[in-house]
Scaffold this active site. Sequence first.
Site, short mmCIF file in Angstrom:
data_model
loop_
_atom_site.label_atom_id
_atom_site.label_comp_id
_atom_site.label_asym_id
_atom_site.label_seq_id
_atom_site.Cartn_x
_atom_site.Cartn_y
_atom_site.Cartn_z
N HIS A 82 -29.89 -63.45 1.86
CA HIS A 82 -31.09 -62.76 1.38
C HIS A 82 -30.76 -61.64 0.39
CE1 HIS A 82 -30.24 -59.13 3.72
NE2 HIS A 82 -29.91 -59.92 4.72
N GLU A 166 -30.32 -64.42 11.82
CA GLU A 166 -29.09 -63.64 11.76
C GLU A 166 -28.50 -63.40 13.15
OE1 GLU A 166 -26.52 -62.87 10.49
OE2 GLU A 166 -26.65 -61.11 9.19
#
Length: 309
Positions: A82, A166
């Site tokens: 990201h 994550e």
Amino acid sequence: MAETEWTPEALSGRYEEIKSCIPQQLEAYARFLREAAPEDLRRWQQIAQDLKLELNLENGRIKYKKEFKPLELPVDICYIRHGKTQGNTEPRVFQGQVDYANNQLTQQGQQQAAAAATKLEAMAAAKEFIPDLLLSSPLLRAVHTAQPFVDANPKPLFRVLPELAEMAFGEWDNRKVAELEKDDPAHLFYLQQNAVIKAKGPHRICCQLWQSPEWLEGKKELPAENFLECLDRQRKALIKVGEIAKELCGPSCGERKPRVAVYGHSMAGAAVSVLLGFGKEDQLGFLGFDGNYIMPNATPTILIPNAKP
């Protein structure tokens, strides 16, 4: 209670102070091992064994074994971490499975997401990597990094896959690294690439402030995992990626492997890199995954084992 305002000088001094306390952090890690449940120790060793990794429990570090082979997948992967968030801007936090306001893309992160879309389009035009499927972690910083490419390229299917989230840091999640106690063994995670250490308690979710509640499915807290457990979860996630790609893209791809662009994170991306044989090693051959070892923000990275240069 007002937040601490960190000047660059004060922050640098704090990090040096933390680094000087590695001996105390190692003592705390030794206590962590002594207090760990025997079944947890066995499970971590089993994960390493299954992945053909050498685990040194004493220092928490991992290496590739000579017999290691990259995970065989029926797909080719391009991984995109990201874009930049407030959480990974100094004074940085442990930014794991959290999705609050400070974990969203900054203006710079949005620009990086647009640049990543342009880069992936250029890779497709050059026939370097033409994605058949786009998959994203459910955390919005990953979804929003994918969005510019999704908006401009409606042909590849886009799906969110919760398993790509994550690494979960538990009670460390969203805490400023500089504000943890200087002798906390949490610091060994990034200072010494310790793959075993983890928080004792979970992250307690503030549902009113959470930005993407639908994927939580009613959870009130998120238990911590260590990097070994993240590796194991990402292995299962990659297998599921292959299954999804086969189902959605198999007929149109014919004999070739489907190509999947995965939008994810730093630690999850490091785990995927290790699993596919692209793990980064230090001078002693130990694998690194945080700090200087992480993927840059919003940069498409092809991870195809044994691919021709």
